[in-house]
Motif scaffolding. Structure first.
Motif, mmCIF file in Angstrom:
data_model
loop_
_atom_site.group_PDB
_atom_site.id
_atom_site.type_symbol
_atom_site.label_atom_id
_atom_site.label_comp_id
_atom_site.label_asym_id
_atom_site.label_seq_id
_atom_site.Cartn_x
_atom_site.Cartn_y
_atom_site.Cartn_z
ATOM 1 N N LEU A 1 0.816 -1.208 0.000
ATOM 2 C CA LEU A 1 0.000 0.000 0.000
ATOM 3 C C LEU A 1 0.852 1.262 0.000
ATOM 4 C CD1 LEU A 1 -2.767 -1.015 2.576
ATOM 5 C CD2 LEU A 1 -2.990 -0.865 0.085
ATOM 6 N N SER A 2 2.065 1.167 0.539
ATOM 7 C CA SER A 2 2.919 2.354 0.638
ATOM 8 C C SER A 2 4.253 2.196 -0.078
ATOM 9 C CB SER A 2 3.179 2.682 2.120
ATOM 10 O OG SER A 2 3.800 1.578 2.769
ATOM 11 N N ASP A 3 4.415 1.127 -0.849
ATOM 12 C CA ASP A 3 5.696 0.893 -1.527
ATOM 13 C C ASP A 3 5.450 0.540 -2.995
ATOM 14 O OD1 ASP A 3 8.197 0.123 -2.415
ATOM 15 O OD2 ASP A 3 8.740 -0.854 -0.532
ATOM 16 N N PRO A 4 5.407 1.544 -3.862
ATOM 17 C CA PRO A 4 5.173 1.274 -5.288
ATOM 18 C C PRO A 4 6.226 0.371 -5.912
ATOM 19 C CG PRO A 4 4.899 3.615 -4.809
ATOM 20 C CD PRO A 4 5.483 2.987 -3.586
ATOM 21 N N ALA A 5 7.459 0.442 -5.422
ATOM 22 C CA ALA A 5 8.518 -0.413 -5.967
ATOM 23 C C ALA A 5 8.235 -1.880 -5.683
ATOM 24 C CB ALA A 5 9.875 -0.014 -5.383
ATOM 25 N N LEU A 6 7.675 -2.161 -4.513
ATOM 26 C CA LEU A 6 7.313 -3.534 -4.177
ATOM 27 C C LEU A 6 6.183 -4.015 -5.080
ATOM 28 C CD1 LEU A 6 7.475 -6.058 -2.390
ATOM 29 C CD2 LEU A 6 5.896 -4.926 -0.801
ATOM 30 N N VAL A 7 5.187 -3.174 -5.284
ATOM 31 C CA VAL A 7 4.071 -3.532 -6.172
ATOM 32 C C VAL A 7 4.594 -3.849 -7.568
ATOM 33 C CG1 VAL A 7 1.980 -2.685 -7.286
ATOM 34 C CG2 VAL A 7 2.393 -2.194 -4.874
ATOM 35 N N ARG A 8 5.461 -2.988 -8.075
ATOM 36 C CA ARG A 8 6.006 -3.180 -9.424
ATOM 37 C C ARG A 8 6.788 -4.484 -9.524
ATOM 38 N NH1 ARG A 8 7.651 1.418 -9.743
ATOM 39 N NH2 ARG A 8 9.789 1.166 -8.993
ATOM 40 N N ALA A 9 7.616 -4.761 -8.532
ATOM 41 C CA ALA A 9 8.424 -5.980 -8.553
ATOM 42 C C ALA A 9 7.551 -7.226 -8.467
ATOM 43 C CB ALA A 9 9.437 -5.963 -7.403
ATOM 44 N N LEU A 10 6.526 -7.198 -7.620
ATOM 45 C CA LEU A 10 5.634 -8.346 -7.483
ATOM 46 C C LEU A 10 4.841 -8.579 -8.761
ATOM 47 C CD1 LEU A 10 4.270 -7.839 -3.852
ATOM 48 C CD2 LEU A 10 5.959 -9.510 -4.623
ATOM 49 N N ARG A 11 4.399 -7.506 -9.385
ATOM 50 C CA ARG A 11 3.640 -7.663 -10.630
ATOM 51 C C ARG A 11 4.512 -8.255 -11.732
ATOM 52 N NH1 ARG A 11 0.196 -1.972 -10.702
ATOM 53 N NH2 ARG A 11 -1.457 -2.669 -9.303
ATOM 54 N N GLU A 12 5.715 -7.732 -11.870
ATOM 55 C CA GLU A 12 6.579 -8.182 -12.958
ATOM 56 C C GLU A 12 7.050 -9.621 -12.765
ATOM 57 O OE1 GLU A 12 9.725 -5.345 -13.127
ATOM 58 O OE2 GLU A 12 8.485 -3.768 -14.043
ATOM 59 N N SER A 13 7.384 -9.990 -11.523
ATOM 60 C CA SER A 13 7.990 -11.298 -11.281
ATOM 61 C C SER A 13 7.002 -12.392 -10.923
ATOM 62 C CB SER A 13 9.030 -11.186 -10.154
ATOM 63 O OG SER A 13 10.091 -10.345 -10.531
ATOM 64 N N VAL A 14 5.880 -12.025 -10.326
ATOM 65 C CA VAL A 14 4.965 -13.038 -9.808
ATOM 66 C C VAL A 14 3.564 -12.903 -10.399
ATOM 67 C CG1 VAL A 14 3.935 -14.034 -7.734
ATOM 68 C CG2 VAL A 14 6.264 -13.108 -7.639
ATOM 69 N N ILE A 15 2.945 -11.756 -10.230
ATOM 70 C CA ILE A 15 1.526 -11.621 -10.562
ATOM 71 C C ILE A 15 1.265 -11.748 -12.058
ATOM 72 C CG2 ILE A 15 -0.450 -10.057 -10.498
ATOM 73 C CD1 ILE A 15 0.724 -8.959 -7.853
ATOM 74 N N ASP A 16 2.012 -10.996 -12.872
ATOM 75 C CA ASP A 16 1.761 -11.041 -14.319
ATOM 76 C C ASP A 16 2.032 -12.423 -14.918
ATOM 77 O OD1 ASP A 16 0.947 -8.431 -14.209
ATOM 78 O OD2 ASP A 16 2.755 -7.590 -15.101
#
Length: 199
Positions: free
Chosen positions: A116-131
């Motif tokens: 919720l407060s770390d856009p870099a974490l969101v981006r990394a999770l999306r690129e490596s795991v979620i997508d």
């Protein structure tokens, strides 16, 4: 040969896949024990018995390292699942995910809060795991369409990853229990399959 020339020929040995996995497992151990905010390269280095430089050579940031750890230690290789039916694919998925429900629920709850407060974490999770995993779930449905189980891609496909993720990580809040195999089978049969079949 000059000293400088000799230095340029020195090559550090490449990290073995086994050692890389050890570092990533240590990362998740620290994350579970101390939480996202307290996780540092120093803490992981101490846990994994390596230098910070070793970690930084592999991963530039904490979010990148966490995302890599989640991907490397995922309990199921969704891209390898192909049972010949949509329900069979989903059942095999939950069969392999359920044994880790206890430890992974707390982990992903903590990461969800941190995101919720770390856009870099969101981006990394999306690129490596979620997508990547979203693409694998889409492949489940596309194969079902090709086999004739579904007439077309259902509109609900856009919500399939969220449905599965929420089923895994919200049961403790609503029912004070982890999402075990029996619970997930019921969720697939009573919620996911009817929604997907209603094109």
């Amino acid at each position: 040969m000059s000293a400088d020339a000799r230095k340029t020929t020195v090559r550090r040995p490449r990290m073995t896949p086994e050692r890389e996995l050890e570092l990533l497992v240590a990362t998740l151990d620290v994350l579970r024990e101390d939480g996202y905010e307290a996780l540092t390269m120093d803490a992981v280095a101490a846990k994994a018995r390596c230098s910070k430089a070793t970690l930084y050579r592999q991963w530039q940031t904490k979010p990148e390292m966490i995302a890599a750890a989640l991907y490397a230690t995922r309990p199921v290789r969704v891209n390898e699942i192909d049972t010949g039916s949509l329900r069979g694919d989903l059942m095999l998925l939950v069969e392999q995910v359920a044994p880790r429900a206890q430890q992974d629920t707390a982990l992903f709850t903590a990461l969800g809060h941190a995101a919720l407060s770390d856009p870099a974490l969101v981006r990394a999770l999306r690129e490596s795991v979620i997508d990547p995993e979203t693409a694998n779930l889409t492949a489940f449905v596309d194969r079902a369409v090709a086999r004739g189980e579904l007439a077309a891609r259902p509109a609900a496909l856009a919500f399939l990853p969220q449905l599965l993720f929420s089923s895994l990580h919200t049961r403790p809040l609503f029912q004070n229990a982890v999402a075990d195999y029996d619970y997930l089978v019921g969720f697939i049969d009573d919620v996911v399959m009817p929604v997907l079949l209603h094109t």
